[in-house]
Design a protein around this motif. Structure first.
Motif, PDB file in Angstrom:
ATOM      1  N   ILE A   1       0.830  -1.208   0.000  1.00 48.03           N
ATOM      2  CA  ILE A   1       0.000   0.000   0.000  1.00 48.03           C
ATOM      3  C   ILE A   1       0.863   1.257   0.000  1.00 48.03           C
ATOM      4  O   ILE A   1       0.553   2.238  -0.676  1.00 48.03           O
ATOM      5  CB  ILE A   1      -0.968  -0.002   1.204  1.00 48.03           C
ATOM      6  CG1 ILE A   1      -2.027  -1.091   1.050  1.00 48.03           C
ATOM      7  CG2 ILE A   1      -1.599   1.373   1.409  1.00 48.03           C
ATOM      8  CD1 ILE A   1      -3.010  -0.879  -0.075  1.00 48.03           C
ATOM      9  N   ARG A   2       1.956   1.249   0.738  1.00 46.88           N
ATOM     10  CA  ARG A   2       2.836   2.424   0.798  1.00 46.88           C
ATOM     11  C   ARG A   2       3.330   2.803  -0.611  1.00 46.88           C
ATOM     12  O   ARG A   2       3.354   3.973  -0.974  1.00 46.88           O
ATOM     13  CB  ARG A   2       4.013   2.167   1.733  1.00 46.88           C
ATOM     14  CG  ARG A   2       4.875   3.385   1.972  1.00 46.88           C
ATOM     15  CD  ARG A   2       5.949   3.124   3.014  1.00 46.88           C
ATOM     16  NE  ARG A   2       5.408   2.751   4.302  1.00 46.88           N
ATOM     17  CZ  ARG A   2       4.972   3.624   5.218  1.00 46.88           C
ATOM     18  NH1 ARG A   2       5.016   4.903   4.967  1.00 46.88           N
ATOM     19  NH2 ARG A   2       4.512   3.223   6.377  1.00 46.88           N
ATOM     20  N   ALA A   3       3.694   1.813  -1.410  1.00 46.36           N
ATOM     21  CA  ALA A   3       4.150   2.079  -2.778  1.00 46.36           C
ATOM     22  C   ALA A   3       3.002   2.664  -3.607  1.00 46.36           C
ATOM     23  O   ALA A   3       3.198   3.613  -4.370  1.00 46.36           O
ATOM     24  CB  ALA A   3       4.681   0.807  -3.426  1.00 46.36           C
TER      25      ALA A   3
ATOM     26  N   GLY B   1       2.446   6.250  -2.676  1.00 52.98           N
ATOM     27  CA  GLY B   1       3.497   7.083  -3.254  1.00 52.98           C
ATOM     28  C   GLY B   1       3.223   7.386  -4.718  1.00 52.98           C
ATOM     29  O   GLY B   1       3.379   8.526  -5.166  1.00 52.98           O
ATOM     30  N   GLU B   2       2.810   6.380  -5.471  1.00 52.81           N
ATOM     31  CA  GLU B   2       2.477   6.569  -6.887  1.00 52.81           C
ATOM     32  C   GLU B   2       1.287   7.515  -7.048  1.00 52.81           C
ATOM     33  O   GLU B   2       1.294   8.389  -7.912  1.00 52.81           O
ATOM     34  CB  GLU B   2       2.152   5.225  -7.547  1.00 52.81           C
ATOM     35  CG  GLU B   2       3.323   4.283  -7.658  1.00 52.81           C
ATOM     36  CD  GLU B   2       4.283   4.686  -8.755  1.00 52.81           C
ATOM     37  OE1 GLU B   2       3.828   5.118  -9.830  1.00 52.81           O
ATOM     38  OE2 GLU B   2       5.496   4.563  -8.521  1.00 52.81           O
ATOM     39  N   ILE B   3       0.303   7.321  -6.225  1.00 51.16           N
ATOM     40  CA  ILE B   3      -0.889   8.173  -6.303  1.00 51.16           C
ATOM     41  C   ILE B   3      -0.515   9.617  -6.002  1.00 51.16           C
ATOM     42  O   ILE B   3      -0.928  10.534  -6.714  1.00 51.16           O
ATOM     43  CB  ILE B   3      -1.979   7.665  -5.337  1.00 51.16           C
ATOM     44  CG1 ILE B   3      -2.536   6.331  -5.845  1.00 51.16           C
ATOM     45  CG2 ILE B   3      -3.081   8.706  -5.160  1.00 51.16           C
ATOM     46  CD1 ILE B   3      -3.340   5.569  -4.820  1.00 51.16           C
TER      47      ILE B   3
ATOM     48  N   GLN C   1      -4.244  13.792  -9.315  1.00 52.48           N
ATOM     49  CA  GLN C   1      -4.538  15.186  -9.016  1.00 52.48           C
ATOM     50  C   GLN C   1      -4.606  15.383  -7.505  1.00 52.48           C
ATOM     51  O   GLN C   1      -4.926  14.455  -6.755  1.00 52.48           O
ATOM     52  CB  GLN C   1      -5.851  15.597  -9.670  1.00 52.48           C
ATOM     53  CG  GLN C   1      -5.765  15.622 -11.182  1.00 52.48           C
ATOM     54  CD  GLN C   1      -7.073  16.055 -11.823  1.00 52.48           C
ATOM     55  OE1 GLN C   1      -8.086  16.222 -11.164  1.00 52.48           O
ATOM     56  NE2 GLN C   1      -7.034  16.233 -13.133  1.00 52.48           N
ATOM     57  N   ASP C   2      -4.333  16.603  -7.080  1.00 55.69           N
ATOM     58  CA  ASP C   2      -4.257  16.903  -5.646  1.00 55.69           C
ATOM     59  C   ASP C   2      -5.568  16.679  -4.903  1.00 55.69           C
ATOM     60  O   ASP C   2      -5.558  16.375  -3.719  1.00 55.69           O
ATOM     61  CB  ASP C   2      -3.799  18.344  -5.428  1.00 55.69           C
ATOM     62  CG  ASP C   2      -2.356  18.556  -5.838  1.00 55.69           C
ATOM     63  OD1 ASP C   2      -1.585  17.570  -5.879  1.00 55.69           O
ATOM     64  OD2 ASP C   2      -1.996  19.715  -6.112  1.00 55.69           O
ATOM     65  N   ASP C   3      -6.693  16.815  -5.585  1.00 53.77           N
ATOM     66  CA  ASP C   3      -7.973  16.723  -4.891  1.00 53.77           C
ATOM     67  C   ASP C   3      -8.603  15.325  -4.945  1.00 53.77           C
ATOM     68  O   ASP C   3      -9.776  15.163  -4.631  1.00 53.77           O
ATOM     69  CB  ASP C   3      -8.947  17.757  -5.433  1.00 53.77           C
ATOM     70  CG  ASP C   3      -9.291  17.534  -6.900  1.00 53.77           C
ATOM     71  OD1 ASP C   3      -8.583  16.762  -7.577  1.00 53.77           O
ATOM     72  OD2 ASP C   3     -10.275  18.144  -7.366  1.00 53.77           O
ATOM     73  N   VAL C   4      -7.825  14.327  -5.311  1.00 58.70           N
ATOM     74  CA  VAL C   4      -8.356  12.974  -5.383  1.00 58.70           C
ATOM     75  C   VAL C   4      -8.780  12.512  -3.980  1.00 58.70           C
ATOM     76  O   VAL C   4      -8.137  12.828  -2.988  1.00 58.70           O
ATOM     77  CB  VAL C   4      -7.335  11.987  -6.011  1.00 58.70           C
ATOM     78  CG1 VAL C   4      -6.126  11.790  -5.122  1.00 58.70           C
ATOM     79  CG2 VAL C   4      -7.986  10.655  -6.318  1.00 58.70           C
ATOM     80  N   VAL C   5      -9.907  11.805  -3.934  1.00 55.56           N
ATOM     81  CA  VAL C   5     -10.398  11.245  -2.669  1.00 55.56           C
ATOM     82  C   VAL C   5      -9.837   9.833  -2.541  1.00 55.56           C
ATOM     83  O   VAL C   5     -10.047   8.989  -3.407  1.00 55.56           O
ATOM     84  CB  VAL C   5     -11.945  11.212  -2.642  1.00 55.56           C
ATOM     85  CG1 VAL C   5     -12.458  10.447  -1.441  1.00 55.56           C
ATOM     86  CG2 VAL C   5     -12.492  12.637  -2.657  1.00 55.56           C
ATOM     87  N   ILE C   6      -9.105   9.607  -1.459  1.00 52.72           N
ATOM     88  CA  ILE C   6      -8.466   8.309  -1.230  1.00 52.72           C
ATOM     89  C   ILE C   6      -8.955   7.747   0.094  1.00 52.72           C
ATOM     90  O   ILE C   6      -9.010   8.460   1.096  1.00 52.72           O
ATOM     91  CB  ILE C   6      -6.930   8.445  -1.172  1.00 52.72           C
ATOM     92  CG1 ILE C   6      -6.405   9.067  -2.470  1.00 52.72           C
ATOM     93  CG2 ILE C   6      -6.279   7.089  -0.910  1.00 52.72           C
ATOM     94  CD1 ILE C   6      -4.938   9.471  -2.391  1.00 52.72           C
ATOM     95  N   MET C   7      -9.267   6.470   0.086  1.00 51.03           N
ATOM     96  CA  MET C   7      -9.635   5.794   1.328  1.00 51.03           C
ATOM     97  C   MET C   7      -8.866   4.480   1.412  1.00 51.03           C
ATOM     98  O   MET C   7      -8.835   3.712   0.458  1.00 51.03           O
ATOM     99  CB  MET C   7     -11.126   5.530   1.417  1.00 51.03           C
ATOM    100  CG  MET C   7     -11.530   4.926   2.733  1.00 51.03           C
ATOM    101  SD  MET C   7     -13.290   5.083   3.008  1.00 51.03           S
ATOM    102  CE  MET C   7     -13.333   4.978   4.775  1.00 51.03           C
ATOM    103  N   LEU C   8      -8.246   4.268   2.542  1.00 51.26           N
ATOM    104  CA  LEU C   8      -7.517   3.040   2.826  1.00 51.26           C
ATOM    105  C   LEU C   8      -8.445   2.101   3.591  1.00 51.26           C
ATOM    106  O   LEU C   8      -9.025   2.488   4.605  1.00 51.26           O
ATOM    107  CB  LEU C   8      -6.271   3.372   3.656  1.00 51.26           C
ATOM    108  CG  LEU C   8      -5.411   2.205   4.112  1.00 51.26           C
ATOM    109  CD1 LEU C   8      -4.864   1.435   2.917  1.00 51.26           C
ATOM    110  CD2 LEU C   8      -4.278   2.714   4.987  1.00 51.26           C
TER     111      LEU C   8
END
Length: 120
Positions: free
Chosen positions: A20-22, A25-27, A32-39
């Motif tokens: 996930i860390r890799a 990092g790629e993301i 784009q800066d405003d991407v919504v990310i959920m782990l």
């Protein structure tokens, strides 16, 4: 508007978590800066098979400033809550000046009751 990114790892598989860390990092580098990310840590119902503690997922999410939740596709634990959270985040980013438009209501986050006290 960006599509959301749901990054899922298996709490019974440390390698899936380490990867996930890799991905994050790629993301961070290419999205784009405003991407919504959920782990999402899946298989939270696994009890003694757990290889990744909830605190590890929370720590990684804080480090990358993304949302975090543990889920279970098997039992349905937090699955709806995760999607509702992402939907609210997308609406908030699309309408930052109008918080009243956050009409999507999530079911409350369900805490996993574990028979494994160190895993709770």
């Amino acid at each position: 508007m960006n599509n959301p990114l749901l990054l899922l790892y298996d709490v019974t598989n440390k390698t899936s978590f380490d990867n996930i860390r890799a991905w994050l990092g790629e993301i961070r580098e290419y999205a784009q800066d405003d991407v919504v990310i959920m782990l999402l840590g899946n298989k939270s119902d696994s009890g003694l098979e757990r290889a990744v503690r909830r605190e590890e997922g929370q720590r990684l999410a804080r480090e990358y400033q993304v949302s975090f939740m543990e889920t279970s596709a098997k039992t349905g634990l937090n699955v709806e809550a995760a999607f509702a959270h992402v939907a609210r985040s997308l609406v908030a980013k699309a309408n930052p000046a109008d918080p009243s438009r956050l009409a999507v209501r999530a079911p409350p986050v369900q805490e996993q009751r574990s028979s494994c006290p160190p895993c709770s």
